[in-house]
Scaffold this motif. Structure first.
Motif, PDB file in Angstrom:
ATOM      1  N   PRO A  12       0.858  -1.207   0.000  1.00  0.00           N
ATOM      2  CA  PRO A  12       0.000   0.000   0.000  1.00  0.00           C
ATOM      3  C   PRO A  12       0.885   1.244   0.000  1.00  0.00           C
ATOM      4  O   PRO A  12       1.267   1.756   1.045  1.00  0.00           O
ATOM      5  N   LYS A  13       1.164   1.720  -1.172  1.00  0.00           N
ATOM      6  CA  LYS A  13       2.212   2.741  -1.328  1.00  0.00           C
ATOM      7  C   LYS A  13       1.822   4.107  -0.765  1.00  0.00           C
ATOM      8  O   LYS A  13       2.691   4.966  -0.601  1.00  0.00           O
ATOM      9  N   ASP A  14       0.538   4.288  -0.443  1.00  0.00           N
ATOM     10  CA  ASP A  14       0.150   5.571   0.144  1.00  0.00           C
ATOM     11  C   ASP A  14       0.640   5.681   1.583  1.00  0.00           C
ATOM     12  O   ASP A  14       0.779   6.788   2.112  1.00  0.00           O
ATOM     13  N   ARG A  15       0.938   4.540   2.216  1.00  0.00           N
ATOM     14  CA  ARG A  15       1.361   4.604   3.616  1.00  0.00           C
ATOM     15  C   ARG A  15       2.592   3.758   3.921  1.00  0.00           C
ATOM     16  O   ARG A  15       3.252   3.956   4.929  1.00  0.00           O
ATOM     17  N   PHE A  16       2.887   2.792   3.080  1.00  0.00           N
ATOM     18  CA  PHE A  16       4.034   1.898   3.302  1.00  0.00           C
ATOM     19  C   PHE A  16       5.176   2.278   2.365  1.00  0.00           C
ATOM     20  O   PHE A  16       4.954   2.598   1.197  1.00  0.00           O
ATOM     21  N   SER A  17       6.391   2.211   2.900  1.00  0.00           N
ATOM     22  CA  SER A  17       7.570   2.385   2.056  1.00  0.00           C
ATOM     23  C   SER A  17       8.660   1.452   2.558  1.00  0.00           C
ATOM     24  O   SER A  17       8.666   1.051   3.722  1.00  0.00           O
ATOM     25  N   ALA A  18       9.545   1.089   1.661  1.00  0.00           N
ATOM     26  CA  ALA A  18      10.645   0.203   2.046  1.00  0.00           C
ATOM     27  C   ALA A  18      11.863   0.557   1.220  1.00  0.00           C
ATOM     28  O   ALA A  18      11.746   1.030   0.084  1.00  0.00           O
ATOM     29  N   GLU A  19      13.013   0.332   1.821  1.00  0.00           N
ATOM     30  CA  GLU A  19      14.249   0.554   1.091  1.00  0.00           C
ATOM     31  C   GLU A  19      15.280  -0.474   1.505  1.00  0.00           C
ATOM     32  O   GLU A  19      15.208  -1.053   2.592  1.00  0.00           O
ATOM     33  N   ARG A  20      16.223  -0.668   0.631  1.00  0.00           N
ATOM     34  CA  ARG A  20      17.310  -1.603   0.892  1.00  0.00           C
ATOM     35  C   ARG A  20      18.587  -0.971   0.342  1.00  0.00           C
ATOM     36  O   ARG A  20      19.075  -1.316  -0.710  1.00  0.00           O
ATOM     37  N   LEU A  21      19.074  -0.013   1.117  1.00  0.00           N
ATOM     38  CA  LEU A  21      20.270   0.707   0.712  1.00  0.00           C
ATOM     39  C   LEU A  21      21.465  -0.245   0.727  1.00  0.00           C
ATOM     40  O   LEU A  21      21.577  -1.088   1.610  1.00  0.00           O
ATOM     41  N   LYS A  22      22.309  -0.146  -0.265  1.00  0.00           N
ATOM     42  CA  LYS A  22      23.535  -0.936  -0.370  1.00  0.00           C
ATOM     43  C   LYS A  22      23.270  -2.429  -0.514  1.00  0.00           C
ATOM     44  O   LYS A  22      24.176  -3.243  -0.393  1.00  0.00           O
ATOM     45  N   GLY A  23      22.014  -2.787  -0.739  1.00  0.00           N
ATOM     46  CA  GLY A  23      21.703  -4.178  -1.024  1.00  0.00           C
ATOM     47  C   GLY A  23      21.873  -5.136   0.127  1.00  0.00           C
ATOM     48  O   GLY A  23      21.992  -6.351  -0.088  1.00  0.00           O
ATOM     49  N   VAL A  24      21.871  -4.636   1.361  1.00  0.00           N
ATOM     50  CA  VAL A  24      22.024  -5.538   2.509  1.00  0.00           C
ATOM     51  C   VAL A  24      20.820  -5.364   3.424  1.00  0.00           C
ATOM     52  O   VAL A  24      19.771  -5.966   3.190  1.00  0.00           O
ATOM     53  N   ASP A  25      20.944  -4.501   4.451  1.00  0.00           N
ATOM     54  CA  ASP A  25      19.850  -4.262   5.387  1.00  0.00           C
ATOM     55  C   ASP A  25      18.674  -3.615   4.687  1.00  0.00           C
ATOM     56  O   ASP A  25      18.823  -2.945   3.647  1.00  0.00           O
ATOM     57  N   SER A  26      17.510  -3.779   5.311  1.00  0.00           N
ATOM     58  CA  SER A  26      16.311  -3.154   4.764  1.00  0.00           C
ATOM     59  C   SER A  26      15.463  -2.586   5.893  1.00  0.00           C
ATOM     60  O   SER A  26      15.491  -3.094   7.026  1.00  0.00           O
TER      61      SER A  26
END
Lengths: 111, 116
Positions: free
Chosen positions: B61-75
């Motif tokens: 649900p992109k209006d309220r959820f976001s996710a990232e995985r910088l450097k391809g390790v932790d998220s």
């Protein structure tokens, strides 16, 4: 219609009993099939993969019928430690290893 | 081999607040997944990363959820603002790769979120 459907149970069986779980899936192009086990308040863990030829791992036997879009899991000689929720899982076509889970069937084995 | 690490284990917030979850996958695993598991249901995939790129976020649900995985390790997975129906266990999983059907996904213990 849900993509993966299971009987929610619970199945209450005595130790030593044989119990069978069934699962149906809606996408005929699904590629891979699994049973996962999830203990109460724990993460899911892979129990076994399911193949058309059938496969067995000790007391556990899994079977796939692609024509009927039906997956089964048979547990023989149930142990108290088998008490858990069993999740039927399929991977759709198209790659990316996406897992689609059923809601799970709860098993309670009693002495 | 260390498993998938998640934190926090539990979080209680009020609706409209923000919350973030963290995941550290198994070392060397290129693919990372976030699932939402509502009580009585099976896990539902929210987002899948291959290294640091998104390959599937169709059910996020992109209006309220976001996710990232910088450097391809932790998220990190964030919810802003939270709704009552976001109460669930958020599971992170990782696999060696996303190609081929035999890549096993290993799950973390999850973060149990309660929205009041």
């Amino acid at each position: 219609r849900k993509e993966v459907e299971q009987d929610p149970g619970p199945f209450n069986v005595p130790e030593g009993a044989t119990v069978a779980f069934n699962c149906t899936y809606s996408n005929s192009a699904s590629q891979s099939f699994f049973w996962y086990r999830q203990d109460c308040r724990k993460e899911p863990k892979l129990l076994m993969s399911v193949y058309s030829s059938g496969n067995e791992d000790g007391r556990f036997t899994a079977q796939l019928n692609r024509a009927s879009q039906y997956i089964s899991l048979l547990i023989r000689d149930s142990k108290l430690s088998d008490s858990a929720t069993y999740l039927c899982v399929v991977t759709p076509s198209g790659g990316y290893n996406k897992l689609i889970f059923g809601a799970g069937t709860r098993l309670a084995v009693h002495p | 081999e260390a498993g998938v690490a998640q934190s926090p284990r539990y979080k209680i917030i009020e609706k409209r607040q923000s919350v973030a979850f963290w995941c550290n996958p198994i070392s060397g695993h290129a693919t990372l997944y976030w699932y939402q598991q509502i009580l009585g249901q099976g896990p539902k995939l929210l987002i899948q990363f291959q290294n640091n790129g998104v390959v599937d976020d169709s059910q996020l649900p992109k209006d309220r959820f976001s996710a990232e995985r910088l450097k391809g390790v932790d998220s990190t997975l964030k919810i802003q603002p939270a709704k009552l129906e976001d109460s669930a266990v958020y599971l992170c999983a990782s696999s060696r790769d996303s190609s081929g059907s035999k890549n096993i996904q290993y799950f973390g213990a999850g973060t149990r979120l309660s929205v009041l």
